[in-house]
Write an enzyme that holds these catalytic residues in place. Structure first.
Site, PDB file in Angstrom:
ATOM      1  N   SER A   7       1.004  -1.366  -0.027  1.00 34.24           N
ATOM      2  CA  SER A   7      -0.022   0.087  -0.068  1.00 34.24           C
ATOM      3  C   SER A   7       0.882   1.195  -0.318  1.00 34.24           C
ATOM      4  CB  SER A   7      -0.775   0.053   1.149  1.00 34.24           C
ATOM      5  OG  SER A   7      -1.370   1.246   1.427  1.00 34.24           O
ATOM      6  N   HIS A  32      -1.409  -1.368  -4.223  1.00 29.99           N
ATOM      7  CA  HIS A  32      -2.638  -1.076  -3.415  1.00 29.99           C
ATOM      8  C   HIS A  32      -2.580   0.565  -3.352  1.00 29.99           C
ATOM      9  CE1 HIS A  32      -5.830  -1.902  -0.777  1.00 29.99           C
ATOM     10  NE2 HIS A  32      -5.531  -0.964   0.064  1.00 29.99           N
ATOM     11  N   ASP A  34      -4.886   3.589  -1.730  1.00 35.20           N
ATOM     12  CA  ASP A  34      -5.800   4.117  -0.636  1.00 35.20           C
ATOM     13  C   ASP A  34      -6.488   5.354  -1.033  1.00 35.20           C
ATOM     14  OD1 ASP A  34      -5.983   1.769   1.022  1.00 35.20           O
ATOM     15  OD2 ASP A  34      -4.050   2.311   1.308  1.00 35.20           O
ATOM     16  N   MET A  36      -9.035   8.197   0.307  1.00 35.70           N
ATOM     17  CA  MET A  36      -9.806   8.593   1.537  1.00 35.70           C
ATOM     18  C   MET A  36     -10.245  10.041   1.243  1.00 35.70           C
ATOM     19  SD  MET A  36      -7.141   7.373   4.297  1.00 35.70           S
ATOM     20  CE  MET A  36      -6.221   5.698   4.274  1.00 35.70           C
ATOM     21  N   HIS A  65      -8.558   0.938  -3.542  1.00 36.58           N
ATOM     22  CA  HIS A  65      -9.376   0.771  -2.404  1.00 36.58           C
ATOM     23  C   HIS A  65     -10.047   2.097  -2.144  1.00 36.58           C
ATOM     24  CE1 HIS A  65      -9.554  -0.101   2.368  1.00 36.58           C
ATOM     25  NE2 HIS A  65     -10.556   0.246   1.813  1.00 36.58           N
ATOM     26  N   MET A  67     -12.045   4.523  -0.149  1.00 35.86           N
ATOM     27  CA  MET A  67     -12.735   5.064   1.307  1.00 35.86           C
ATOM     28  C   MET A  67     -13.421   6.252   1.171  1.00 35.86           C
ATOM     29  SD  MET A  67      -9.551   3.516   3.548  1.00 35.86           S
ATOM     30  CE  MET A  67      -8.538   3.435   2.047  1.00 35.86           C
ATOM     31  N   MET A 136     -11.365  -5.328   6.217  1.00 39.06           N
ATOM     32  CA  MET A 136     -10.539  -4.486   6.825  1.00 39.06           C
ATOM     33  C   MET A 136     -10.097  -5.185   8.079  1.00 39.06           C
ATOM     34  SD  MET A 136      -9.735  -2.016   4.989  1.00 39.06           S
ATOM     35  CE  MET A 136      -8.784  -1.372   6.386  1.00 39.06           C
ATOM     36  N   ASP A 174      -6.355  -6.182   4.756  1.00 36.98           N
ATOM     37  CA  ASP A 174      -5.747  -4.861   4.851  1.00 36.98           C
ATOM     38  C   ASP A 174      -5.791  -4.372   6.218  1.00 36.98           C
ATOM     39  OD1 ASP A 174      -4.856  -2.505   4.213  1.00 36.98           O
ATOM     40  OD2 ASP A 174      -6.767  -1.794   3.015  1.00 36.98           O
TER      41      ASP A 174
END
Ligand code: DX5
Ligand code: ZN
Length: 218
Positions: A7, A32, A34, A36, A65, A67, A136, A174
């Protein structure tokens, strides 16, 4: 097949290109990323622009991913940025089936993520339509948190459902994953291992990834 997905949340962003190339050389299977938004999670990270930049330095599949509270509004942008897998949180989608179809229609592999306290039964009617479930193993929002032990029975439960139903689904974990926890989650039935701080805060990415790989051998 078991896969390791560094990540980039814990990478050095002043040298992001080099960091990606380094983990690719060290044997990463996915990158990966993320996303957010400061609403769904109490942190803000990066958006499609960075995904597009990462795409230019690697041929590894980009495992994105989300979020964010409004995943539907950004599916097209992430497709154009080069995401291979697009995972959204079940907690953020009103029309889970529609979101999955939209991701698939844009040529990406759809994944659903569940927070640690969200039960597996939200997946009951979509397992045939998705390619990945991301469980998660910390509360989403930050790198470097401690692995939640209570995730183990949930991983086992999902592996059982996937095997019994004969679904072709990857089980990704994760949060708090590294050489010390990877064996536990692998034995429980996960096959894709996201690791941020365990890899990017280690002095030798190749050594860390090799160690993780050794510990997930069946
Ligand atoms: C957390 C993110 C993770 C994060 C994991 O919300 O989804 O991908 O980078 O970090 P570590 O591996 O340090 O727990
Ligand atoms: Zn993540």
């Amino acid at each position: 097949m078991k896969k390791i997905a560094p990540s980039i949340l814990s990478a050095d962003f002043t040298r992001l290109g080099e960091e990606i190339i380094a983990v690719e050389k060290a044997g990463a299977d996915y990158i990966h990323i993320d996303i957010m938004d400061g609403h769904f999670v109490p942190n803000i990270s990066v958006g499609p622009m960075i995904v597009e930049a990462v795409k230019r330095v690697t041929d590894l599949p980009l495992d994105v991913h989300l979020m964010i509270t409004n995943p539907d509004d950004f599916i097209d942008e992430f497709a154009e940025a080069g995401a291979a897998i697009l995972t959204f949180h079940a907690e953020t989608a009103f029309h889970i089936n529609r979101t999955i179809q939209h991701i698939r229609d844009r040529g990406m592999r759809p994944g659903i993520s569940l927070n640690p306290a969200t039960t597996l039964n939200v997946l009951d009617y979509v397992l045939a339509d998705i390619d990945l479930v991301l469980l998660m193993t910390v509360n989403p929002g930050f790198g470097g948190q401690k692995f939640i032990q209570g995730s183990i029975p949930k991983i086992k439960g999902l592996r059982d459902i996937v095997e019994k139903g004969g679904y072709d689904i990857e089980i990704e974990v994760d949060g708090g994953i590294g050489p010390d926890t990877v064996n536990l989650v692998s034995s429980a039935g996960a096959n894709v291992f996201v690791a941020g701080s365990a890899i990017f805060s280690s002095p030798d990415y190749s050594k860390t990834i090799s160690l993780m790989r050794e510990r997930i051998q069946d």
